[in-house]
Design a protein around this motif. Structure first.
Motif, PDB file in Angstrom:
ATOM      1  N   GLU A  49       5.119 -30.492  48.677  1.00 46.15           N
ATOM      2  CA  GLU A  49       5.411 -29.353  49.548  1.00 46.15           C
ATOM      3  C   GLU A  49       6.100 -28.233  48.763  1.00 46.15           C
ATOM      4  O   GLU A  49       5.784 -27.050  48.946  1.00 46.15           O
ATOM      5  CB  GLU A  49       6.307 -29.794  50.714  1.00 46.15           C
ATOM      6  N   SER A  53       4.524 -24.544  48.232  1.00 54.94           N
ATOM      7  CA  SER A  53       5.257 -23.336  48.613  1.00 54.94           C
ATOM      8  C   SER A  53       5.301 -22.352  47.456  1.00 54.94           C
ATOM      9  O   SER A  53       5.055 -21.140  47.636  1.00 54.94           O
ATOM     10  CB  SER A  53       6.678 -23.719  49.042  1.00 54.94           C
ATOM     11  N   ASP A  54       5.589 -22.850  46.246  1.00 50.00           N
ATOM     12  CA  ASP A  54       5.645 -21.975  45.069  1.00 50.00           C
ATOM     13  C   ASP A  54       4.275 -21.388  44.749  1.00 50.00           C
ATOM     14  O   ASP A  54       4.163 -20.201  44.402  1.00 50.00           O
ATOM     15  CB  ASP A  54       6.163 -22.755  43.857  1.00 50.00           C
ATOM     16  N   VAL A  56       1.692 -20.777  46.780  1.00 46.78           N
ATOM     17  CA  VAL A  56       1.288 -19.762  47.751  1.00 46.78           C
ATOM     18  C   VAL A  56       2.084 -18.476  47.517  1.00 46.78           C
ATOM     19  O   VAL A  56       1.519 -17.374  47.527  1.00 46.78           O
ATOM     20  CB  VAL A  56       1.486 -20.278  49.188  1.00 46.78           C
ATOM     21  N   ASN A  86      -0.906 -26.189  57.216  1.00 49.27           N
ATOM     22  CA  ASN A  86       0.277 -26.235  56.359  1.00 49.27           C
ATOM     23  C   ASN A  86       0.267 -25.079  55.364  1.00 49.27           C
ATOM     24  O   ASN A  86       1.300 -24.444  55.116  1.00 49.27           O
ATOM     25  CB  ASN A  86       0.320 -27.577  55.621  1.00 49.27           C
ATOM     26  N   VAL A  87      -0.893 -24.778  54.794  1.00 46.94           N
ATOM     27  CA  VAL A  87      -1.005 -23.633  53.883  1.00 46.94           C
ATOM     28  C   VAL A  87      -0.710 -22.344  54.633  1.00 46.94           C
ATOM     29  O   VAL A  87      -0.021 -21.442  54.117  1.00 46.94           O
ATOM     30  CB  VAL A  87      -2.404 -23.575  53.233  1.00 46.94           C
ATOM     31  N   HIS A  90       2.992 -21.945  54.989  1.00 44.33           N
ATOM     32  CA  HIS A  90       3.630 -21.516  53.741  1.00 44.33           C
ATOM     33  C   HIS A  90       3.317 -20.041  53.446  1.00 44.33           C
ATOM     34  O   HIS A  90       4.164 -19.337  52.876  1.00 44.33           O
ATOM     35  CB  HIS A  90       3.179 -22.403  52.580  1.00 44.33           C
ATOM     36  N   ASN A  93       5.534 -18.066  55.691  1.00 46.57           N
ATOM     37  CA  ASN A  93       6.895 -18.207  55.193  1.00 46.57           C
ATOM     38  C   ASN A  93       7.115 -17.324  53.967  1.00 46.57           C
ATOM     39  O   ASN A  93       8.135 -16.626  53.847  1.00 46.57           O
ATOM     40  CB  ASN A  93       7.164 -19.669  54.845  1.00 46.57           C
ATOM     41  N   ALA A  94       6.144 -17.328  53.052  1.00 48.96           N
ATOM     42  CA  ALA A  94       6.273 -16.517  51.836  1.00 48.96           C
ATOM     43  C   ALA A  94       6.262 -15.025  52.144  1.00 48.96           C
ATOM     44  O   ALA A  94       6.835 -14.231  51.402  1.00 48.96           O
ATOM     45  CB  ALA A  94       5.143 -16.854  50.861  1.00 48.96           C
TER      46      ALA A  94
END
Length: 433
Positions: A49, A53-54, A56, A86-87, A90, A93-94
């Motif tokens: 995960e 996150s990094d 994306v 999930n992608v 992220h 979120n990014a």
């Protein structure tokens, strides 16, 4: 991936570095995170995960948003719907959050900045344009910006460990970036502002140049950008605004709805205070309505919902004083129809009072049409229009042009029982003058 180009210099051949294969890397990492979750391997899942996150975030920083979206499509096609979602999480979120490090009196502080959009519907004073900036600075304890930031703490909408930065500019919907990569750029500007204590946000481009008459008022939806910094390790549950509480009350016997009732009451009291602050202290503003702040996607939707609802209620209540408004609403009839205009659906609302057509309102559709129609109905009922005096057509109505006019038609389903699908040309609708 772009084709490699060869360059020759001094009889030596150089090969350019191949472009990063973001789609493949995100696909593989998202699939790994999904597999580790299904296996119950917590350590592997956490690592995957973090890597996802990094990846994306780095892809959006590189402007490779299309490759992120393609990875979601590939995951869907591979039957990995949860991994695709999930992608998407992220990516959102990014586009709204960024880790930061800055110095304070106690040393380095590590945490995360979240950018929230605060939608506001503003009505100008007669002859005054809608402002594009809030006066004052964050350093001035008496400024509007400082008061708005303090109000979030005073109403317990963010945790005591969090701090707030408000951008002074007010942005129109057209000023907001419409891509995840563009949103990521703005979040970085906000994060840089926290670290440097300087305002690095860009001035809005879509400012009003319209010259108003002495008695004219204008309305506009505007978005304030609010940055909230939370130190790593602080309890997000102390911040109902950041933890994503619901925006609706449920059944009184619903335990989950009861759990949300306190933070919602805090939100409503905060909105009332902010509306008072802006009305009293924002130059040229006669009235302000505030929507719920949220990340980019949610904040934009909340802004359009606010614009729709306030605009509709203003149209229904036009030219009526507050004391006779309840009685007027009791004799108001509302017709809601979805028209097809140049291949695009448009929700139009006709208003009849005391048996006469008085006005019409075009509701901006930005989500599922059934959801929009329900929102129209709920807003009118809450305002005081009887449920049985609201009629909604389930038929898609075809827009018809009226000779020598460019104004839209509006439905009147109370004119005749069989007029549900008729336009003005067939006597089932009216034109707005």
């Amino acid at each position: 991936m772009s084709n490699k180009k060869r360059h020759t210099s001094n009889n030596r051949r150089k090969r350019s570095k191949p472009a990063t294969r973001w789609t493949h890397r995100i696909f593989v990492t998202a699939r790994l995170a999904d597999k580790s979750l299904r296996r119950g391997d917590e350590d592997a899942h956490i690592a995957a995960e973090a890597r996802l996150s990094d990846l994306v975030a780095d892809a959006l920083d590189a402007g490779a948003e299309k490759q992120v979206l393609r990875a979601m499509e590939d995951l869907d096609e591979a039957g990995l719907e949860e991994a695709a979602e999930n992608v998407a999480f992220h990516a959102d979120n990014a586009a709204s959050c960024m880790p930061v490090i800055f110095e304070d009196k106690d040393g380095e502080v590590f945490g995360e900045v979240e950018l929230l959009l605060m939608p506001m519907f503003l009505i100008s004073e007669p002859g005054q344009p809608i402002p594009d900036k809030m006066p004052g600075t964050m350093d001035d304890a008496q400024s509007v910006l400082s008061d708005l930031a303090a109000s979030l703490h005073q109403h317990d909408l963010i945790g005591p460990a969090s701090s707030v930065f408000l951008c002074p500019w007010l942005y129109a919907y057209a000023d907001l970036p419409d891509t995840l990569s563009g949103q990521r750029v703005v979040v970085r500007q906000m994060a840089d502002g926290f670290q440097s204590q300087e305002n690095r946000m860009l001035r809005p481009a879509h400012t009003s140049e319209t010259v108003l008459g002495e008695d004219e008022v204008t309305t506009a939806i505007r978005f304030a950008m609010v940055g909230v910094f939370s130190p790593f390790g602080s309890d997000i549950r102390e911040s109902p605004l950041l933890s994503g509480f619901s925006g609706e009350f449920g059944d009184e016997e619903d335990g989950e709805a009861l759990a949300f009732s306190k933070p919602l009451s805090l939100l409503f009291s905060w909105q009332e205070e902010v509306e008072h602050i802006l009305t009293e202290r924002l130059p040229g503003v006669m009235s302000a309505s505030i929507g719920k702040p949220g990340w980019w996607h949610e904040g934009m939707h909340n802004g359009l919902d606010l614009q729709n609802m306030v605009g509709l209620l203003m149209t229904v209540a036009a030219d009526h004083s507050p004391e006779n408004m309840p009685q007027k609403l009791l004799v108001t009839q509302i017709s809601v129809g979805c028209y097809l205009v140049d291949g695009v659906s448009e929700l139009r609302i006709g208003i009849v009072q005391d048996g006469e057509f008085v006005d019409g309102f075009v509701w901006n559709i930005h989500q599922d049409i059934d959801v929009e129609m329900q929102m129209v109905q709920d807003a009118l009922v809450r305002a005081g229009v009887p449920q049985d005096q609201i009629r909604i057509s389930t038929t898609l109505l075809m827009d018809e042009q009226i000779a020598d006019s460019v104004e839209p038609c509006f439905p009147n389903f109370f004119e005749e029982d069989e007029g549900l699908a008729r336009t003005h040309n067939d006597s089932g609708g009216h034109i707005l003058h």
